[in-house]
Design an enzyme around this catalytic site. Structure first.
Site, PDB file in Angstrom:
ATOM      1  N   ARG A 146       0.832  -1.205   0.000  1.00  0.00           N
ATOM      2  CA  ARG A 146       0.000   0.000   0.000  1.00  0.00           C
ATOM      3  C   ARG A 146       0.869   1.259   0.000  1.00  0.00           C
ATOM      4  O   ARG A 146       1.935   1.289   0.635  1.00  0.00           O
ATOM      5  CB  ARG A 146      -0.851  -0.012   1.269  1.00  0.00           C
ATOM      6  CG  ARG A 146      -1.845   1.128   1.422  1.00  0.00           C
ATOM      7  CD  ARG A 146      -2.932   1.045   0.411  1.00  0.00           C
ATOM      8  NE  ARG A 146      -4.123   1.810   0.772  1.00  0.00           N
ATOM      9  CZ  ARG A 146      -5.134   2.025  -0.070  1.00  0.00           C
ATOM     10  NH1 ARG A 146      -5.092   1.536  -1.311  1.00  0.00           N
ATOM     11  NH2 ARG A 146      -6.192   2.701   0.303  1.00  0.00           N
ATOM     12  N   THR A 168      -8.677   0.973 -10.329  1.00  0.00           N
ATOM     13  CA  THR A 168      -8.037  -0.261  -9.873  1.00  0.00           C
ATOM     14  C   THR A 168      -8.189  -1.403 -10.862  1.00  0.00           C
ATOM     15  O   THR A 168      -9.063  -1.410 -11.695  1.00  0.00           O
ATOM     16  CB  THR A 168      -8.604  -0.691  -8.508  1.00  0.00           C
ATOM     17  OG1 THR A 168      -8.491   0.372  -7.610  1.00  0.00           O
ATOM     18  CG2 THR A 168      -7.903  -1.881  -7.935  1.00  0.00           C
ATOM     19  N   THR A 196      -3.572  -0.680  -7.857  1.00  0.00           N
ATOM     20  CA  THR A 196      -4.377   0.513  -8.108  1.00  0.00           C
ATOM     21  C   THR A 196      -3.518   1.770  -8.174  1.00  0.00           C
ATOM     22  O   THR A 196      -2.384   1.778  -7.680  1.00  0.00           O
ATOM     23  CB  THR A 196      -5.409   0.667  -6.957  1.00  0.00           C
ATOM     24  OG1 THR A 196      -6.277   1.758  -7.232  1.00  0.00           O
ATOM     25  CG2 THR A 196      -4.737   0.937  -5.628  1.00  0.00           C
ATOM     26  N   GLU A 208      -5.788   4.308  -7.459  1.00  0.00           N
ATOM     27  CA  GLU A 208      -7.000   4.874  -6.851  1.00  0.00           C
ATOM     28  C   GLU A 208      -8.006   5.297  -7.892  1.00  0.00           C
ATOM     29  O   GLU A 208      -8.574   4.455  -8.539  1.00  0.00           O
ATOM     30  CB  GLU A 208      -6.631   6.041  -5.915  1.00  0.00           C
ATOM     31  CG  GLU A 208      -7.533   6.244  -4.702  1.00  0.00           C
ATOM     32  CD  GLU A 208      -9.042   6.221  -4.896  1.00  0.00           C
ATOM     33  OE1 GLU A 208      -9.618   5.137  -4.728  1.00  0.00           O
ATOM     34  OE2 GLU A 208      -9.644   7.266  -5.139  1.00  0.00           O
ATOM     35  N   GLU A 266      -3.867   8.009  -3.999  1.00  0.00           N
ATOM     36  CA  GLU A 266      -4.367   7.067  -2.979  1.00  0.00           C
ATOM     37  C   GLU A 266      -4.696   7.721  -1.641  1.00  0.00           C
ATOM     38  O   GLU A 266      -5.516   7.223  -0.872  1.00  0.00           O
ATOM     39  CB  GLU A 266      -3.322   5.965  -2.756  1.00  0.00           C
ATOM     40  CG  GLU A 266      -3.924   4.626  -2.389  1.00  0.00           C
ATOM     41  CD  GLU A 266      -4.683   4.025  -3.560  1.00  0.00           C
ATOM     42  OE1 GLU A 266      -5.860   3.703  -3.380  1.00  0.00           O
ATOM     43  OE2 GLU A 266      -4.100   3.909  -4.656  1.00  0.00           O
ATOM     44  N   ASP A 301      -8.028   8.203   0.013  1.00  0.00           N
ATOM     45  CA  ASP A 301      -8.702   7.114   0.744  1.00  0.00           C
ATOM     46  C   ASP A 301      -8.693   7.357   2.257  1.00  0.00           C
ATOM     47  O   ASP A 301      -9.370   6.653   3.004  1.00  0.00           O
ATOM     48  CB  ASP A 301      -8.044   5.758   0.452  1.00  0.00           C
ATOM     49  CG  ASP A 301      -8.576   5.130  -0.822  1.00  0.00           C
ATOM     50  OD1 ASP A 301      -9.426   5.743  -1.488  1.00  0.00           O
ATOM     51  OD2 ASP A 301      -8.138   4.015  -1.161  1.00  0.00           O
ATOM     52  N   SER A 311      -7.753   0.666   2.858  1.00  0.00           N
ATOM     53  CA  SER A 311      -8.158   0.213   1.524  1.00  0.00           C
ATOM     54  C   SER A 311      -9.361  -0.715   1.632  1.00  0.00           C
ATOM     55  O   SER A 311      -9.668  -1.237   2.704  1.00  0.00           O
ATOM     56  CB  SER A 311      -6.998  -0.525   0.874  1.00  0.00           C
ATOM     57  OG  SER A 311      -7.418  -1.156  -0.312  1.00  0.00           O
ATOM     58  N   SER A 312      -9.999  -0.934   0.492  1.00  0.00           N
ATOM     59  CA  SER A 312     -11.070  -1.938   0.407  1.00  0.00           C
ATOM     60  C   SER A 312     -10.639  -3.127  -0.440  1.00  0.00           C
ATOM     61  O   SER A 312     -11.437  -4.037  -0.677  1.00  0.00           O
ATOM     62  CB  SER A 312     -12.305  -1.327  -0.246  1.00  0.00           C
ATOM     63  OG  SER A 312     -12.787  -0.270   0.525  1.00  0.00           O
ATOM     64  N   GLY A 359     -13.458   0.424  -5.672  1.00  0.00           N
ATOM     65  CA  GLY A 359     -13.512   1.203  -4.432  1.00  0.00           C
ATOM     66  C   GLY A 359     -14.084   0.348  -3.312  1.00  0.00           C
ATOM     67  O   GLY A 359     -13.806  -0.853  -3.225  1.00  0.00           O
TER      68      GLY A 359
HETATM   69  N1  GLU Z   1      -8.361   3.058  -3.539  1.00  0.00           N
HETATM   70  C1  GLU Z   1      -9.293   1.991  -3.402  1.00  0.00           C
HETATM   71  C2  GLU Z   1      -8.898   1.068  -2.283  1.00  0.00           C
HETATM   72  O1  GLU Z   1      -7.767   0.970  -1.955  1.00  0.00           O
HETATM   73  C3  GLU Z   1      -9.397   1.199  -4.628  1.00  0.00           C
HETATM   74  C4  GLU Z   1      -9.961   1.985  -5.739  1.00  0.00           C
HETATM   75  C5  GLU Z   1     -10.776   1.178  -6.642  1.00  0.00           C
HETATM   76  O2  GLU Z   1     -10.777  -0.002  -6.708  1.00  0.00           O
HETATM   77  O3  GLU Z   1     -11.505   1.730  -7.384  1.00  0.00           O
HETATM   78  O4  GLU Z   1      -9.721   0.428  -1.736  1.00  0.00           O
END
Ligand code: GLU
Length: 611
Positions: A112, A424, A442, A444, A463, A466, A488-489, A510
């Site tokens: 990350r 991503t 990603t 972002e 990023e 986030d 992050s997700s 996201g």
């Molecule tokens: N920045 C997002 C994350 O780390 C991911 C962005 C995305 O998948 O669109 O969760």
């Protein structure tokens, strides 16, 4: 090793080429639209699924030459940096999950991005007004750029588990960057979507808007600067990214984003303001960057062991908690609408806990154990009324005190602002030895910060958006702190059955990544779909908000009517996620599955196809 699209590109590119800035574009390729992308491939000897045929072909080429899944994953990721530059690349970060066939263990690398050491908690506040910058102002700025982790992730993955050196793994990507790929409708559209902000930065404009327009569908797009940057890493290792002239270029670009001083917002969109705020990243931040070797999260669901990414991503804990919440329910025996209702409610509950508890564990005491504890999930499951949607947002549970017994109804919760975007990319690779990689990477937002490092051919991430937008609450686990990883997700997930791989999957999107992965697992495991069907099925995403975001295809039919009767309300998202997966069949075959239509469709390949 030329890739599928590359062969076509090269054949056409020789006809006539026009050179604009860093990019070289060729004439329209009459049959570019006819390039066959296969969303499902079944067979032996190794498999790959990505959003892009060049990247999948890069991975298959490596596997065919005897490389393993890690080698192939790095080759595919580097190629995605060329062909999917708005979603991923060396200017960003990601999470790498690996199943090692020999030891039977799942391991992960946290790559990350980190907040620079000099980034204040007030970084999103305009000191002149005392008000928060608009999201628009932050995205295309130096402030949102975190220290990239992707090059270090590739190096770490190869050194831990790979058989190739970085220079060998980068070969296919250098080939595609040098000789070009054929622009498809998705690439053109993503460029057009970013046209205004890309046009503000000459380095970005010259590369991605040659002649003032997005490259035409069917033209050949080359990125010689990126080929050279990759060549530098191939020759000198990723040290050349984190130290020396390239690091200096990156830091300078962040600290003084190279905006065209003559640029003005278009008359059609006069509110588009790009102050190109200076960011905090220094060469010291780059030199100090480190990936983290981490244990995965683990939950048991039905007959399976589900491994995910531990914090700083919220993917593993949130997918895991939702599965624990659903474990006591017999989804398979329910009407589909009821199963979907339980899915939506479990997601909301898990998101409430994600919001309250998950941040970077280097800064926050994240209760990962409790969040993935089946007893905690069982207690949270008490909140699900089988026929009625709870009022949203639902409050978080109490990780400090739970015993699996239903508590009294808890108080209501406040709404959470979600500033994660929907860019991503994700890839899944398996080799003939049974090793598996699930990797989400990603920059972002689609198009990241919109800032190409001049002369280097890649876009820097945004990023750091986030982090919680308003970071004034000291109890917020995701508030801005120097050196911290934003939550992050990303949810790269590997599922074992009887200690052998059953399914590996992941997605962009996201915070909708979490629900996409969860819904795909439920579709496959509980609702009796095949993995291609599970990926293709219409999606809905409840992230503890008033409305469920749902694709148009979800908002039709009797199940949808039942969900509305239960009290769910909906907003429309044109597309949710873009998953890739590999399922491992009992007879040894692998089913690689990509999106049939979302994001223009993905690309699944196997080494030895078989019916
Ligand atoms: N920045 C997002 C994350 O780390 C991911 C962005 C995305 O998948 O669109 O969760």
């Amino acid at each position: 090793m030329p890739s599928v699209r590359r062969q076509l590109a090269t054949a056409t590119a020789v006809l006539a080429l026009s050179i604009t800035g860093g990019a070289v574009t060729g004439p329209a390729v009459a049959d570019a639209q006819e390039i066959q992308k296969q969303a499902t491939a079944t067979g032996y000897g190794g498999a790959v699924s990505t959003v892009d045929p060049d990247a999948s072909a890069a991975a298959i080429g490596v596997l065919k030459k005897g490389g393993n899944a890690v080698d192939a994953a790095v080759a595919a990721a580097a190629t995605l940096g060329v062909t999917e530059p708005y979603s991923a690349g060396i200017g960003g970060g990601g999470y790498f999950v690996y199943y090692d066939a020999k030891s039977g263990k799942v391991r992960t690398i946290d790559g990350r991005e980190t907040a620079p050491a000099g980034m204040p908690t007030t970084a999103f506040t305009n000191p002149a007004t005392g008000k928060l910058y608009t999201f628009n102002e932050l995205v295309s700025s130096g402030v949102s750029v975190g220290t990239p982790g992707t090059p270090a992730t590739w190096e770490r993955a190869l050194e831990r588990w790979g058989t190739l050196d970085l220079d060998e793994a980068l070969e296919p990507a250098i080939d595609v960057a040098t000789h070009g790929f054929v622009v498809d409708a998705t690439f053109r559209q993503q460029t057009l979507d970013n046209k205004v902000r890309f046009s503000a930065f000459p380095s970005t404009r010259d590369l991605y808007l040659p002649g003032g327009d997005a490259p035409a569908v069917g033209s050949v797009f080359m990125n010689p600067d990126l080929a050279e940057t990759y060549g530098l890493l191939a020759k000198k290792g990723v040290r050349a990214f984190y130290r020396g002239p390239l690091a200096k270029d990156i830091a300078e670009t962040v600290q003084a984003p190279p905006k065209d001083p003559a640029w003005v917002p278009p008359v059609t969109d006069p509110k588009t303001s790009i102050p190109a705020l200076p960011g905090y990243l220094t060469t010291k931040d780059l030199a100090n960057y480190e990936t983290l070797d981490q244990d995965p999260t683990h939950v048991e669901y039905r007959d399976y062991d589900v491994y995910g990414m531990a914090p700083s991503s919220s993917g593993g804990t949130t997918v895991g908690e939702a599965l624990n919440i659903l474990e006591p329910f017999n989804l398979r025996g329910m009407a589909t609408a009821d199963a979907l209702h339980h899915y939506l409610e479990a997601s909301a509950l898990a998101f409430a806990d994600r919001g309250k508890y998950v941040g970077d564990p280097a800064f926050v005491d994240v209760p990962t154990k409790a969040l993935t504890d089946p007893l905690f999930g069982k207690e949270r499951a008490c909140q699900i009324d089988p026929k009625k949607a709870a009022a949203k947002p639902v409050p978080a549970g109490d990780v400090a005190s739970y015993d699996g017994v239903c508590p009294d109804a808890p108080a209501a919760a406040a709404d959470d602002r979600d500033t994660e975007n929907i860019s991503t990319t994700n890839l899944t690779v398996a080799d003939k030895w049974g090793n598996v990689v699930e990797y989400t990477l990603t920059i972002e937002q689609t198009g990241g910060s919109g800032i190409v490092v001049p002369g280097r051919g890649f876009i820097l991430n945004n990023e750091l958006t986030d982090f919680s937008y308003d970071s004034t609450n000291p109890d917020d686990p995701n508030r801005i702190e120097p050196g911290k990883r934003p939550r992050s997700s990303m949810s790269p997930t590997i599922i074992l059955q009887d200690e052998k791989p059953f399914l590996a999957l992941g997605s962009p999107g996201g915070s909708m990544i979490i629900t996409t992965v969860l819904q795909t697992i439920l579709n496959r495991v509980d609702l009796g779909m095949t993995i291609p069907e599970a990926i293709a099925a219409p999606r809905a995403s409840q992230r503890n908000t008033l409305n469920v975001a749902a694709e148009p295809g979800f908002q039709t039919g009797t199940d949808f009517e039942v969900l509305k009767l239960y009290g769910h309300t909906f907003s429309t998202s044109a597309e949710i996620g873009a998953a890739t997966a590999i399922e491992f069949l009992d007879d040894g075959r692998m089913v690689a599955a990509a999106e049939p239509t979302r994001r223009g469709g993905g690309s699944a390949m196997v080494v030895k196809p078989s019916p």
